[in-house]
Design an enzyme around this catalytic site. Sequence first.
Site, PDB file in Angstrom:
ATOM      1  CG  ASP A  41     -16.479  11.324-100.712  1.00 36.59           C
ATOM      2  OD1 ASP A  41     -17.684  11.114-101.121  1.00 36.59           O
ATOM      3  OD2 ASP A  41     -16.480  11.411 -99.474  1.00 36.59           O
ATOM      4  CG  ASP A  42     -19.454  13.663-103.360  1.00 35.60           C
ATOM      5  OD1 ASP A  42     -20.006  12.518-102.861  1.00 35.60           O
ATOM      6  OD2 ASP A  42     -19.825  14.574-102.573  1.00 35.60           O
ATOM      7  CB  CYS A  77     -21.452   9.144 -98.990  1.00 32.77           C
ATOM      8  SG  CYS A  77     -20.991  10.576 -99.727  1.00 32.77           S
ATOM      9  CG  ASP A 312     -19.263   8.095-102.691  1.00 32.98           C
ATOM     10  OD1 ASP A 312     -18.835   8.771-103.636  1.00 32.98           O
ATOM     11  OD2 ASP A 312     -18.709   8.509-101.621  1.00 32.98           O
ATOM     12  CG  ASN A 313     -22.132   9.956-104.618  1.00 40.10           C
ATOM     13  OD1 ASN A 313     -22.133   9.604-103.308  1.00 40.10           O
ATOM     14  ND2 ASN A 313     -21.862  11.084-104.758  1.00 40.10           N
TER      15      ASN A 313
END
Length: 539
Positions: A41-42, A77, A312-313
């Site tokens: 996540d991130d 997200c 996700d990014n």
Amino acid sequence: MWFKYVLTCVTVWSSHLGHLDVRGALAKSSRTPNVVLILTDDLDVAMGGLTSLKKTQKLIGDAGITFTNAFVASPLCCPSRASILTGKYPHNHRVTNNTLEGNCSSAAWQKSQEADTFPALLNRLAGYQTFFAGKYLNQYGRAEAGGVEHVPLGWSHWVGLEKNSKYYNYTLSVNGKAERHGDDYGRDYLTDVLANASLSFLRSKSSYRPFFMMVSTPAPHSPWTAAPQYRDRFNDTRAPRDPNFNIHGKDKHWLIRQAKTPMSNSSVLFLDDAFRKRWRTLLSVDDLVEELVGCLRARGELDNTYIFFTSDNGYHMGQFSLPLDKRQLYDFDIRVPLMVRGPNIKAGQISQFLVANVDLGPTVLDVAGINVSKTQMDGISFLPVLNGQINGSSWRSDMLVEYQGEGSDISDPACPLLGPGVSECFPDCVCEDSYNNTYACVRTMLPSADLQYCEFDDDEVFVEVYNLTADPFQLDNIAKTIDQEVLEKMNHRLMMLQSCAGQTCRDAGAYHARFQFHPRRVFDGRRRRTVARLRQKMK
């Protein structure tokens, strides 16, 4: 650390089979490969986000293939996760931001998209056992969307986090029943809880059906809470001072131009501290990967399992004097790590092929023998890339990035001079998002061209263009100086991608030999408001 889990995996697996022929069971299970997707996540790649993941790089990247040009369809997200699950660009799955109003885990999403996510198709069409653990979509578990009792279609085993990433004091939906956790490290640290749940699934699943496992960690998302044993690591580390760090973003969208340069000393100290904390949280992810790989090896299933590792990014920390967030069009926010190991993948490969997160679903379906062309997915299977069966001349040259900014009509009381419409503002009134931070980009990558073309849906109809071959840190917007023919082709390709669906999203790119440019669609004073059309479509 994983040795205790390996012993457990071996013991339970053997007792589960009883007197059956182990070799026969393995032979039967190996007919169709298993798949594991580990989603962080991130997690950036531009700022060295993989540096702390030593074991992950060794066990997945070095054992397989590392993609250096992997991108997301949206740098936020929920839209990005929706793209992963559906294999669609945001204009087709219609998740625009992290709110219920933006269709994030809404009842409309559940009705229109969940039945056709790639895990649901694996379960329904190929008989896969499917397991999920971790963060799903940011608004998952909201009462308005069915609460934690809602288990998305297609998942055999479900351990879903209510709402957004946390490390302690959260609620999990365990197959539709609420399981509340506190702040005791041994029982509640979320990354470890996800690891244990994943290992439990591997121990208890059937050995006669292939499985798909998706483990979605909270790290390295805020609040960046490290496990106790890792709290003192990286004390001398600070955020990279690349050429785009703490400088004015000239010739960029107004949201970037409004950032204060240079940043205050307190802002720099804050983001350096956040940088260290992010890396510390990743050490538990590294342990999780080691434990999963060790268990698969002990069960004799590793050689028949594809393992994907991605995010996700991306993320930024001080680039163009923006303190920290994502949501921007630049490579530090849209480029992500992607490593894959598995059957027929030669170890130690580095690939420069352009891949997108909308390709993950089609690739996994291809692994399972499901015909992707019979789905509504926009992405392309890169299984031929993994197997070394394709060359650059026959691969895609470009992909689409879309983002719809968030912001209310009410001014932020702390930043009245910026007016209404801004959001994600820091104490010094540097805001990371706004309602007109709404853009669409085409990212083109060939040996002869590494370009990005973006249009904003705002009063300026602002355009940003970057030649990343000459300017990898995207310092200079060349929209006013680039060759007009190139500008026209990029604009046309953007229009085509924003109106694409399914197979038309996979057509040849703007610089492919098959591309035919249509002069009627030139980029001129009648600028086509493609992002406005996208917003209208999403209503």
